[in-house]
Structure formats: C-alpha cells, structure tokens
Write a protein that holds these residues in place. Structure first.
Motif, short mmCIF file in Angstrom:
data_model
loop_
_atom_site.label_atom_id
_atom_site.label_comp_id
_atom_site.label_asym_id
_atom_site.label_seq_id
_atom_site.Cartn_x
_atom_site.Cartn_y
_atom_site.Cartn_z
N SER A 70 42.45 12.31 76.82
CA SER A 70 41.80 11.01 76.76
C SER A 70 42.52 10.17 75.72
O SER A 70 43.42 10.65 75.02
CB SER A 70 40.32 11.17 76.40
OG SER A 70 39.67 9.91 76.46
N GLU A 74 36.01 14.59 77.75
CA GLU A 74 35.67 15.78 78.53
C GLU A 74 35.92 17.03 77.70
O GLU A 74 36.64 17.01 76.70
CB GLU A 74 36.52 15.83 79.80
CG GLU A 74 36.38 14.62 80.70
CD GLU A 74 34.97 14.48 81.27
OE1 GLU A 74 34.31 15.54 81.45
OE2 GLU A 74 34.53 13.34 81.51
N GLU A 75 35.31 18.13 78.14
CA GLU A 75 35.45 19.41 77.45
C GLU A 75 36.06 20.45 78.38
O GLU A 75 35.94 20.37 79.60
CB GLU A 75 34.09 19.91 76.96
CG GLU A 75 33.46 19.03 75.90
CD GLU A 75 32.10 19.53 75.45
OE1 GLU A 75 31.62 19.06 74.40
OE2 GLU A 75 31.53 20.41 76.15
N SER A 76 36.73 21.41 77.76
CA SER A 76 37.23 22.57 78.49
C SER A 76 36.97 23.80 77.63
O SER A 76 36.77 23.67 76.41
CB SER A 76 38.73 22.43 78.79
OG SER A 76 39.46 22.25 77.60
N ALA A 104 32.66 17.06 72.56
CA ALA A 104 32.86 15.76 73.21
C ALA A 104 31.95 14.70 72.60
O ALA A 104 32.36 13.55 72.39
CB ALA A 104 32.60 15.88 74.71
N GLU A 125 41.51 18.58 78.82
CA GLU A 125 41.21 17.27 79.38
C GLU A 125 41.65 16.20 78.38
O GLU A 125 41.14 16.13 77.26
CB GLU A 125 39.71 17.14 79.66
CG GLU A 125 39.18 18.14 80.67
CD GLU A 125 39.69 17.85 82.08
OE1 GLU A 125 40.11 16.70 82.33
OE2 GLU A 125 39.69 18.77 82.91
#
Length: 592
Positions: free
Chosen positions: A485, A497-499, A431, A483
C-alpha cells in the motif's frame, strides 16, 4: 664632458609599443622584442638602457613595430612613450633609479592593497577548505586572488611577460574576476536561494569564461593577425562587454531584499564600481573609430593626489567595495556561526529525545530470539522501531522510515512513537494501527511521508503483517509477499491489508529499513537485493547485518530487527545495539 673622456655613452630607452631595434651609427646595438616575420613583444613594455660607443658624430635610429590593434586600442598606441635619454653611464643609472623610485612611490598604496587582497584570498580559501558548503568563502578567495593576478599581469611589478602569455592569461582571469564577483553578490545580497537566478548566473558565467578563453587563445598568434582575427576579437570583446550589465541586474534585485547596512554598502559600492567599469570599457572599445574621449576625461583622470600618489575614481571605489565586502562576509559568518550554535543545541536536544525513543532494552519474547540494531547516518536519523507486549500475550513490532533527516525527522519520529505507545494496550490489529497512524500524520509531514511495517507475533509462531509502502520482510533467505500500500501521510482515506505467516522452529523473520539495501561502496555500487539474499540466508543477527552494510559503505540510516523461532523450552534472548552519532550510545543487552 667630451666623448673622448667618457669612452661610452648610456642610452635609456622609454617603454615602446610594441618592439624595436636600436641602431647607433647604422649598427644594431640592442632591441626589445622582435618584429615580423617572427614577432615577439612584451605584454607591458619596459624601459631599458643600452651602452653605446662614443664618437665625434653619432646618429640614433629606432625601428619600431606595432602589433595589429585590438578592438579596445585607442589608435594612439604605438611608438615611444617618451624621449630617449643619452648621457654618461652614472648619470643614466641615477636617472633610471629615480624613475623606478617614482614609479614605486606612485603605486605604493596599490602594493599595500594587493598584500591585503592576497592575505584575504589565502584566509578565505582555508575557510572554504574547512567548510565546502559555504561557497561565499570560495567566491571571495577567487575575487581577491584574480584581482592580484590581474595587477601582476598588467604591469604593477614590471615583469617581462610576453604578450602571448600575458594576454592569454589576462582574458580568462579578467572574466573569472567578474564571475566571482557575480556569485559573491548573490550570496551577500541574499539571492543564492533564488534557483532561477542562480541557474542563469551559472550559465552566463560558463559562457563568459568560454568567450574569454577563446579570446585569450588568439593572443599567441596576434602578431600575424589579419582582418578575420581582428573581427573575431571585436565580436568576443563585445560579448564580454555586454555581460558587464548583468551584475547591475543582480544588484537591483538585491536591493529589493531586506538588507541591513552592511549589505547596503556592498550593493551601493558594487553598483558604482560596475558603472565605472562599464564606462571605462565601453568608452575604450573602438575609440580609434569613435574618437570618444570619455575614458581620458573621466576614468583616466585622477580625482586627487596625496603626497605624489594619484587616486583615480576606480581605485577609490575599489577600496570601498573591498572593505564593504569584507565587512559583509564577516557579518555573514558571524550570523552563520550563531545559527549553527543554535541548531547544534536543538540537535543535541533532539538526539537526547531520540535516545529515549529508541529502545535500549526490550522485553523477552517467549519462543523467540530477538536481535535489533540501529545506526543513523546523521546525528539524528529518521528510522524508528518499537516492540510492545500486549496483555493477551502477543507482541506488536513497528518499524519504519521517515523521509528526510535531522531535526524534522526526529520530531516526526517522536510523534509516531507517541502514537504507537498510546495504542500498545488497545486491541488494534496491525492494519488498524497503520490506519490510525496515517490519519494522525496526514497534513503534518510538509510533503514528506513515512514507510512502515507492523508485525503482530504470537507464541505459536503465527505472525500477522501489515505494510505501508515499506520493504517486505525476509523469511530466512526469501522475501515475503505482503499486501502493499502507499506510505503513511499521503492520503487520509488509505486502507491497509494484512497477511499472515507461520514460523517453524529455527525460521528467522527479518525486517529492515532501506539504508541497508541502499548502502554504496566507493564505486557507487548499491548493496542490492542479491547481496541481501545471500546475507539473510546465513540467518545473521541484526548486528552482523548492519556491520556488513557499514563495511560496504553506509549511505543512510540502517535499522534491522530479526526474530528467530526457538524450539520448545529454549530460553528467549534479546540483543539490542543502538548508536547515536557523537554520543555513540552502544549497548548489548542480554535478557533472559
């Protein structure tokens, strides 16, 4: 010579508007065309000779029929263009040959000019066939070809063309000649980049051609024309005359540009030519009502005569316009080839730069089998990817797509790759890498944007993902929910955001650019998500994925990366395929 000695006379009839029956001593001996109730006549009346029997007292009677007048008829048309000639066949034949010789001599320069027009038309059409985007060649081909066609229809070669066919073809060809000149002027006066003007020209061109086709449609029925058809002809002709002013507006807008001598010559000669056309057509229109003589005094009076060849103002300016157009097109093509040569050198440099930026070999990743494939749609594409090992043992994978194609996209790719490599040894998370890229790219993309996805792979199978407007990865045959963006470069304050996902043994994680999804077949059908799910369910290599898309119909750059989690102790492999258009740099590298 006595009639008894001769036996027969020859009678040479001059051109007659529009048809006639010839009677000799009360007997019909010949005719040209037919009068009502089934009228038929030639678009350009021709002289014709007849053989008539001799007797002591001979009487000639000629019954002439004139078609209903057009709006542009002078009112003096109709009847014989001269006196009939009567004599022995040899004398009349010699007289006819002399008239033909004089006619050919008077239009000899027009024959020469038309041959040149025809050659230019064919050559321009061949050039346009080779490069369809350079439409100046198409407009030049149409302008010269229609000029030749109009000369043929209007009697230059004395062809026996029926009025219905001649007038029916003349009107749309006449309109096409003018329309092609408008479009040619747009290119030569450097106005083809003005969208509103080009759009207005196209609309007016369609309207003009439609009016001309409708006017030509009346021609086969003109022999029985009544008041209503003559009214329609007057309206349609008036509309076609009104648009004669439009090229004047194009020329006036063109001279506001920075023109060189070649383009000034086109502008000035086209302006004078159009003024002459307007005077000729306007003065001819309705002159049987107005009795204007401007056409006869100015337009239809030769400027000078050389060796019996008369030169009219319209002929002289037509030659000047033609030569200036040829020279301007030559200058245009020369400048275009120079720019193209410079662009090709720049593209070659960009291609060489991109060849250095797209990895031809990658480090092996412990615990993973990695495949990658890159296939640009143009010589220089906008896709990019990087795989960078970190000192802590993890690996950063970046894949993205720059909007646009060609040199500008390649320069943006080089900037992105430079930033990514500068961050390879830092401790930035996926991110944070996207945030740095976004700040660096904002304001530099000229209304463009970049989509990207960043992965961080760990030995234990954990993958951290951050996405900036890019297509989500596939885990086996399923899309991963990440996520989302906005793409990079749209706003300086974006956050990402991170997943995370954990790969089991034999799980395959695939990332790709939209060129794969948007491949189109010959029926314009998209490759689509359904085919994508089916394809990734087989856990293909990146090369197999790109080959499937190319076979379906590549429409954009295609980049695919796959990461397959290996069983413990299994040897890591890396496979890379990169293609760079003409250079066709393709390599398949297996690394232990």
């Amino acid at each position: 010579m006595s009639a008894e000695q001769q036996g027969n006379y020859a009678l040479l009839m001059p051109p007659v508007n529009d048809s006639y029956d010839l009677y000799w001593n009360g007997v019909l001996v010949g005719h040209q065309g037919n009068g009502p109730p089934n009228p038929h006549w030639f678009y350009n009346p021709l002289p014709q000779s007849f053989t008539v029997p001799s007797s002591r007292e001979d009487t000639i009677a000629i019954r002439v029929w004139k078609s209903p007048p057009l709006f542009v008829d002078s009112g003096t048309l109709g009847g014989l263009h001269g006196a009939p000639l009567l004599g022995d066949p040899d004398t009349i034949s010699a007289q006819e040959a002399e008239q033909n010789s004089e006619s050919i001599h008077q239009v000899l320069y027009e024959y020469t000019l038309l041959i040149l027009y025809g050659m230019v038309s064919i050559f321009s059409l061949l050039l346009w066939g080779r490069e369809h985007k350079i439409r100046v060649f198409l407009w030049l081909a149409l302008f010269t070809a229609t000029t030749v066609a109009l000369a043929v229809l209007q009697g230059l070669f004395s062809l026996p063309i029926s009025y219905g066919l001649g007038r029916g073809l003349n009107q749309p060809i006449y309109a096409l000649n003018h329309v092609s000149l408008w479009l040619l002027l747009l290119w030569l006066l450097r106005l083809n980049g003005k969208r509103r003007l080009v759009r207005c020209t196209r609309i007016l061109a369609i309207c003009t051609l439609s009016v001309a086709l409708l006017d030509g449609f009346l021609a086969p029925f003109w022999g029985t024309a009544g008041d209503w058809m003559q009214t329609i002809d007057a309206i349609l002709t008036s509309l076609m005359l009104a648009v004669q002013v439009y090229p004047i507006l194009i020329i006036l807008m063109g001279i506001r540009q920075r023109l060189d001598s070649a383009h000034w010559a086109v502008a000035i000669s086209a302006f004078i030519s159009q003024i002459i056309n307007i005077i000729a057509d306007m003065s001819a229109a309705g002159q049987r009502f107005t009795h204007w003589t401007l056409f006869e005094r100015i337009i239809n009076t030769p400027l000078f005569v050389i060796h019996g060849i008369a030169f009219w103002a319209s002929n002289v300016i037509e030659i000047v316009l033609f030569v200036s157009i040829l020279y301007a097109v030559y200058r245009f093509d020369t400048e275009r080839q120079t720019r193209q040569s410079l662009l090709e050198r720049e593209m070659q440099s960009a291609r060489e730069i991109q060849g250095l930026l797209i990895p031809e070999a990658m480090p092996s990743l412990e615990g993973y089998a990695v495949t990658s494939a890159y296939r640009p749609a143009l010589e220089v594409g906008g896709d990019f990817f990087q795989i960078m090992r970190r000192k802590n043992g993890s690996t950063i994978v970046a894949l993205g797509d720059v909007s646009g194609k060609g040199l500008r996209a390649a320069m943006t790719v080089s900037l992105i790759v430079g930033i990514l490599r500068s961050l390879s040894d830092a401790s930035y998370s996926p991110a944070q890498i996207l945030q740095v890229l976004n700040r660096c790219l904002y304001g530099r993309l000229q209304n463009g944007f970049v989509t990207a996805v960043i992965l961080q792979l760990h030995h234990n199978g954990t993958v951290t993902i951050a996405n900036a407007g890019h297509l989500p990865p596939f885990l086996n045959e399923k899309e991963l929910a990440t996520e989302g963006s906005l793409p990079l470069g749209l706003s300086p304050a974006l956050t990402y955001e991170e997943s995370s996902v954990h790969l089991q043994q034999r799980d395959q994680l695939s990332i790709y650019t939209d060129g794969l999804l948007e491949a189109r077949n010959t029926t314009r059908e998209l490759y689509g998500f359904d085919r994508l799910h089916t394809l990734f369910a087989t856990q293909p290599t990146a090369q197999q994925v790109t080959e499937a898309a190319i076979a379906f119909g590549q429409n954009d750059d295609i980049t695919v990366l796959t990461f397959t989690r290996l069983a413990q102790g299994e040897e890591a492999t890396t496979s890379v395929t990169a293609s760079f258009a003409e250079s066709s740099v393709e390599s398949l590298i297996e690394l232990p």
